[in-house]
Design an enzyme around this catalytic site. Structure first.
Site, PDB file in Angstrom:
ATOM      1  N   ASP A   1       0.905  -1.238  -0.050  1.00  0.00           N
ATOM      2  CA  ASP A   1      -0.011  -0.094   0.045  1.00  0.00           C
ATOM      3  C   ASP A   1       0.841   1.133   0.087  1.00  0.00           C
ATOM      4  OD1 ASP A   1      -2.255   1.797   0.383  1.00  0.00           O
ATOM      5  OD2 ASP A   1      -2.778   0.672   2.042  1.00  0.00           O
TER       6      ASP A   1
ATOM      7  N   ASP B   1      -2.854   2.659  -5.849  1.00  0.00           N
ATOM      8  CA  ASP B   1      -1.884   2.472  -4.789  1.00  0.00           C
ATOM      9  C   ASP B   1      -1.839   1.198  -4.062  1.00  0.00           C
ATOM     10  OD1 ASP B   1      -4.025   2.821  -3.301  1.00  0.00           O
ATOM     11  OD2 ASP B   1      -2.701   4.057  -1.777  1.00  0.00           O
ATOM     12  N   GLU B   2      -2.334   0.275  -4.414  1.00  0.00           N
ATOM     13  CA  GLU B   2      -2.891  -0.831  -3.505  1.00  0.00           C
ATOM     14  C   GLU B   2      -2.608  -2.248  -4.398  1.00  0.00           C
ATOM     15  OE1 GLU B   2      -5.845  -2.044  -0.492  1.00  0.00           O
ATOM     16  OE2 GLU B   2      -6.009  -0.146  -1.183  1.00  0.00           O
TER      17      GLU B   2
END
Length: 558
Positions: free
Chosen positions: A137, A228-229
């Site tokens: 993350d 983003d993960e």
DNA sequence: GGGCTGGTGGCAT
DNA sequence: TTCCAATGCCACCAGCCC
């Protein structure tokens, strides 16, 4: 897949709420606000504070004061009143459950306990400790990307979003209680010096592409959850590769991945490692920012880790579930076991199974690159609208956008749903499944319009249209459909029935059309009731639709 | 009565 | 003055069919 989808999802998935050790809540003495207590129960104040505020990492912030400011800023608004309504509903649900619980507590639950213990044994047998799953993350992703271009923001409170809603904030801003999913105007009350930067999705996408290139090196089937993960399955990373990267343990490997991400983007990432996705996800939050945490593939380690965890840490347990469970005395995961017989009696079998598996630290180990899309939708917020003509225009506008997204994705669908947010913030969702697939803006607008008219009269602040029951378009005609002439347009329907609403032959439709007027100000609009294409200005169009609506009421149409 | 399907509301990210 | 947008999943209920 539409990139916007992922970006938007990101707004809520960015819940990295841990803070650097040194942070503390700044509070000027002269503006100290005493926590209000005018009869509103604590649950509502917590609710208003926003999602994810119960998660770890807020220990250094004076939550009472932050919540008091948010409460003061919200009080009296339509949003506030709606939250109060929702809060009452949950309170009622809890009251009903507590009555049930008091009855259950008087019962002999030894049989239920035995049943649950049997379930636990069964779950234990299915426990898979052979996989190494990692959840990565990025830290304060949008804000960190912005800081790359303008490093001066690193030392000032900054957030990305708008006056209406923030996507994320940098760590300085978080020390003021400013965080994702918070309206910008409230954030400014918490931190008057806050700078709110607008989104720049191109930049975030570019940074995300670089991050994903690193992921792909270690797991080509990595599963992105947002920009983003992502989840990675590191089980299959060979010993040779581990030696090449100078890393032997999973932890060292993840360290290497994070270093590579930083080399490539100058951005930091946090990571969690565990035998399944549930554990990896929870772990990635533990050492934020720029840290990692691992739960080893060992049953006792997993159990010990889970037992000490607040239930809110479980992916899928939000504010409402947390409140409901809290009322039953379940705060930590270990409480799930302690109250297992009671929960078995009170929760639905599916919910209970989910809680029990979470307590045991069991989760999915499936990491797949792509999943098929189930629905596609568009929605817009606007200043309150209630005039029929305005609402119809909005339906048509959204239908065009949705049809374009469908065409871009090369799909059609059978189920059309509308989402309406009233000016009171009341949410309504309506849907209709057709016996055939549709994809054109006209078809979408007609069905969405029909659904909307059943809800009239309404004053709306948001409208959305969603298409589900999807199927790929098989021929090019389908793709061209939306761009072709307005009416009639039936090639995607092929052998299926005509969707045009029934209009009696003697129905006097054309009075408006014969009227004289300034043709310059008129545009071609399709009435969703009678399906006629009309050259009218907005006022005339409203009048026409109102006329049609009143005809529906007396049963002349539809 | 049980399974299936569709519609609605709610919760979650 | 001002509280996003997109998507998935689940519970619960009703209606239908076998």
């Amino acid at each position: 897949m539409s990139s916007q989808v992922i970006e938007e999802q990101d707004l809520f998935l960015d819940d990295d709420t841990n803070f650097p050790e040194q942070t503390s809540f700044w509070w000027p003495a002269e503006t100290t606000t005493k926590p209000v207590n005018d009869g509103v129960i604590d649950s509502l104040r917590t609710q208003l504070a926003g999602p994810s505020t119960g998660k770890a990492g807020l220990a250094n912030i004076d939550k009472e004061k932050v919540n008091a400011i948010i409460y003061e800023a919200s009080k009296g608004s339509a949003y506030f009143e709606n939250e109060r309504r929702k809060d009452k509903t949950v309170t009622k649900r809890i009251e009903t459950m507590l009555i049930e619980a008091s009855k259950v507590r008087e019962m002999d639950l030894s049989m239920e306990t035995r049943i649950v213990d049997g379930m636990i044994r069964e779950f234990e047998e299915s426990r898979d400790l052979s996989q190494t799953i990692c959840h990565v993350d990025m830290d304060a992703f949008y804000a960190s990307v912005e800081e790359l271009d303008a490093p001066e923001w690193k030392n000032k409170p900054m957030a990305v979003g708008s006056n209406a809603m923030l996507s994320t904030s940098n760590y300085i801003a978080r020390t003021f209680g400013v965080r994702s999913a918070m309206p910008g105007f409230i954030a400014l009350k918490l931190c008057p010096d806050l700078c709110i930067l607008p989104h720049n999705f191109k930049k975030y996408q570019a940074a995300s592409d670089k991050v994903r290139a690193v992921f792909a090196k270690y797991d080509p089937d990595f599963s992105p959850m947002s920009l983003d993960e992502a989840y990675l399955n590191l089980t299959k990373v060979s010993l040779k590769e581990r030696l090449e990267t100078n890393s032997m343990t999973a932890s060292e490997l993840v360290q290497t991945i994070r270093e590579e991400i930083f080399q490539s983007t100058q951005l930091t990432a946090s990571a969690g490692i565990g035998p399944n996705k549930l554990l990896a996800k929870i772990c990635s939050d533990f050492q934020k920012p720029n840290g990692q945490f691992e739960v080893s593939n060992d049953r006792e380690a997993v159990q010990k880790f889970m037992a000490a965890l607040p239930i809110r840490k479980i992916f899928g347990v939000g504010r409402v579930t947390e409140r409901v469970l809290d009322s039953l005395g379940v705060k930590m995961c270990s409480d799930i076991y302690a109250h297992r017989a009671l929960l078995y009696k009170l929760l639905s079998p599916i919910s209970f199974k989910f809680m029990l598996r979470s307590y045991l630290g069991l989760g999915s180990t499936v990491v797949k690159a792509e999943t098929t899309r189930k629905s596609i939708s568009v929605e817009r917020t606007f200043d309150a609208l209630s005039a029929v003509g305005d609402l119809i225009l909005k339906v048509e506008e959204l239908a065009v956008l949705l049809a374009k997204d469908l065409a871009d994705a090369g799909i059609k669908g059978k189920t059309i749903g509308i989402k309406l947010k009233l000016s009171s913030f009341e949410l309504r969702v309506r849907s209709k499944t057709m016996p055939f697939y549709i994809s054109s803006a006209e078809d979408i607008a007609r069905i969405a319009g029909e659904l909307l008219f059943k809800e009239m009269p309404v004053s709306l602040r948001l409208m959305g249209i969603r298409m589900s029951s999807l199927q790929p378009l098989v021929n090019e005609n389908g793709l061209k459909k939306y761009f072709s002439a307005k009416i009639p347009n039936k090639q995607s329907i092929e052998d299926e029935e005509d969707m045009t609403p029934y209009i009696p032959e003697d129905y006097p439709m054309e009075a408006e059309l014969s009227e004289e007027g300034d043709i310059e100000n008129k545009s071609s609009l399709t009435c969703p009731i009678c399906n006629r294409c009309l050259q009218l200005d907005n006022l005339e169009f409203n009048q026409h639709v109102d006329g049609c609506l009143s005809k529906i009421e007396v049963g002349l149409l539809l």
